[in-house]
Design an enzyme around this catalytic site. Structure first.
Site, PDB file in Angstrom:
ATOM      1  N   LYS A 114       0.856  -1.191   0.000  1.00 46.97           N
ATOM      2  CA  LYS A 114       0.000   0.000   0.000  1.00 46.97           C
ATOM      3  C   LYS A 114       0.882   1.227   0.000  1.00 46.97           C
ATOM      4  CE  LYS A 114      -4.508   0.497   0.772  1.00 46.97           C
ATOM      5  NZ  LYS A 114      -5.447  -0.513   0.532  1.00 46.97           N
TER       6      LYS A 114
HETATM    7  N1  GLU Z   1      -7.466  -0.197  -2.546  1.00 46.83           N
HETATM    8  C1  GLU Z   1      -8.263  -1.377  -2.620  1.00 46.83           C
HETATM    9  C2  GLU Z   1      -8.135  -2.174  -1.349  1.00 46.83           C
HETATM   10  O1  GLU Z   1      -7.834  -1.656  -0.298  1.00 46.83           O
HETATM   11  C3  GLU Z   1      -7.984  -2.181  -3.876  1.00 46.83           C
HETATM   12  C4  GLU Z   1      -6.596  -2.689  -4.021  1.00 46.83           C
HETATM   13  C5  GLU Z   1      -6.296  -3.324  -5.372  1.00 46.83           C
HETATM   14  O2  GLU Z   1      -7.210  -3.460  -6.172  1.00 46.83           O
HETATM   15  O3  GLU Z   1      -5.138  -3.668  -5.590  1.00 46.83           O
HETATM   16  O4  GLU Z   1      -8.418  -3.335  -1.302  1.00 46.83           O
END
Ligand code: GLU
Length: 429
Positions: A114
């Protein structure tokens, strides 16, 4: 000598502490292999970049961006990029760790990561956001890639931002690899290799989970009253799909206002208002404003936190009268909040299950790109639904096996898969 006792305010629990407590609890109960536990307790790499951008007024500003890569035992790192002033290394760490559990639980060939930029995007013009995004991508360099680490949208980022990342990343690589490199991100616009249905995947998944929850309890979603915190992508699409099930949206909260109407709020009209109003819900004529602090205590059946972490806490969880909290956001409930909800017999559909529709959608986008195919929305939504059903079934079975709550059993399912992989593969060298 006199001593004075200073009353200390209770320290706010950060998301990183929350995720580590959840992990320790599940690892203890399942008796996770001590070596694997040591590995998973740390992040693999933490990238912090500072990069300059020229603003519209001609001045230079230096921004801070993050990418934390927690674990890649199951596949390339995967997870969103958020643009938010509260993003720091601890938040990025916590969110990366949740991604590892989420992708493992969903049975995807991915690890967890992230990141994002520590900004309030509402303060910048479209041109500035483009330059910030492109320069951030450039700063990340080869730390991301279509088979290494694949970012996606998260809080305050969208398909347009993904398109800028894809274009910048692929433009800085050899022309012969341009098309493969465009797939460095998911959540792209349709014309740039995006997947039909990825935009609604998270909200669709939240409702898929709620349908299973309703089936377990023999409840009918029809006529159920629900409230949504956050009216971004997840909040809006969850409301949209819950309305299709016959549920009634009675309150919505964002950073600018808390709106309430017992007769029901129309999410489509609210979206139109918010789009025309800098993505804020304040000023919407179709509902009355109420005190933000009373939001979670509104009498209703379903609470959907779909904004930031640490929203349901020891201070407000006791007021929640709903039957279920469906965690559309990552980490919306802290440890103290969770204890109270459990004591009050409020079900929790945990984030790593509840909001997994987004990353499952991302997986299908990535697969579609790898195969140079174009899939129909109906097929995509059905595949997401099926995967969520499989995860929920495993979570229920594991919760019965260990006699634990759904969050702990979701962790156990995720950790078992990681443990098995480490045992089979061993540790290099
Ligand atoms: N930001 C989204 C999550 O927290 C999607 C992450 C993604 O699709 O890689 O799951």
């Amino acid at each position: 000598m006199t001593t004075t006792t200073v009353e200390k305010a209770p320290r706010k629990q950060g998301m990183y502490e929350v995720v580590m407590e959840q992990f320790a609890h599940a690892a203890d109960i399942m008796d996770l292999d001590p070596g694997v536990r040591k590995i998973l307790a740390k992040t693999n790499s933490e990238i912090v970049v500072h990069f300059p951008v020229r603003l519209d007024n001609g001045k230079i500003e230096v921004f801070t961006g993050y990418r934390v890569q927690h674990n890649n035992a199951l596949g390339p790192y995967k997870g969103g990029l958020r643009y938010h002033p509260t993003l720091d290394i601890d938040a990025a760490r916590a969110l990366a760790i949740w991604m590892t559990w989420k992708t493992s639980l969903a049975g995807l060939p991915y690890g967890g990561a992230k990141g994002g930029v520590e900004i309030d995007p509402k303060q910048y013009s479209q041109g500035e956001l483009e330059r910030i995004t492109r320069r951030f991508t450039y700063a990340l360099g080869d730390n991301i890639g279509p088979d290494l680490d694949i970012p996606a949208p998260d809080v305050n980022t969208n398909a347009q931002i993904m398109a800028w990342i894809a274009d910048t990343f692929s433009s800085t690589k050899s022309p012969s690899t341009r098309f493969a490199n465009l797939h460095v991100v998911t959540g792209k616009p349709l014309g740039a290799g995006g997947l039909e249905g990825r935009d609604r995947a998270t909200g669709f998944g939240v409702v898929a989970n709620l349908k299973t929850w309703a089936k377990i309890h023999k409840h009918d979603l029809k006529g159920m009253r629900f409230i949504v915190q956050g009216f971004g992508n997840v909040g809006y699409w969850t409301a949209h799909f819950l309305l299709k099930e016959g549920a009634i949206l009675i309150a919505v909260q964002d950073a600018t206002a808390t709106l309430h109407d017992e007769k029901g709020i129309d999410p489509e009209a609210l979206l139109e208002h918010s789009d025309a109003n800098g993505r804020n819900i304040k000023g919407f004529k179709g509902a009355k404003e109420m005190e933000p602090k009373d939001f979670f205590a509104l009498p209703c059946d379903i609470v959907v936190p779909a904004a930031l972490g640490n929203q349901i806490t020891g201070e407000n969880a006791g007021g929640i009268k709903a039957k279920v909290v469906a965690e559309g956001a990552n980490g919306p409930t802290n440890t103290a909040g969770e204890e109270i909800l459990r004591k009050n017999k409020v079900d929790i559909i945990p984030d790593i299950l509840c909001n997994s529709g987004g990353v499952i959608g991302s997986y299908y986008e990535w697969l579609q790109n790898k195969r140079s195919e174009i899939w129909k929305i109906e097929e995509v939504l059905k595949m997401i639904h099926d995967k969520i059903d499989t995860s929920f079934t495993q979570v229920i079975a594991t919760s019965a096996e260990f006699k634990v709550d759904w969050r702990t059993s979701a962790y156990i399912v995720a950790l078992r898969r990681l443990e098995k992989t480490y045992k089979e593969r061993g540790i290099f060298p």
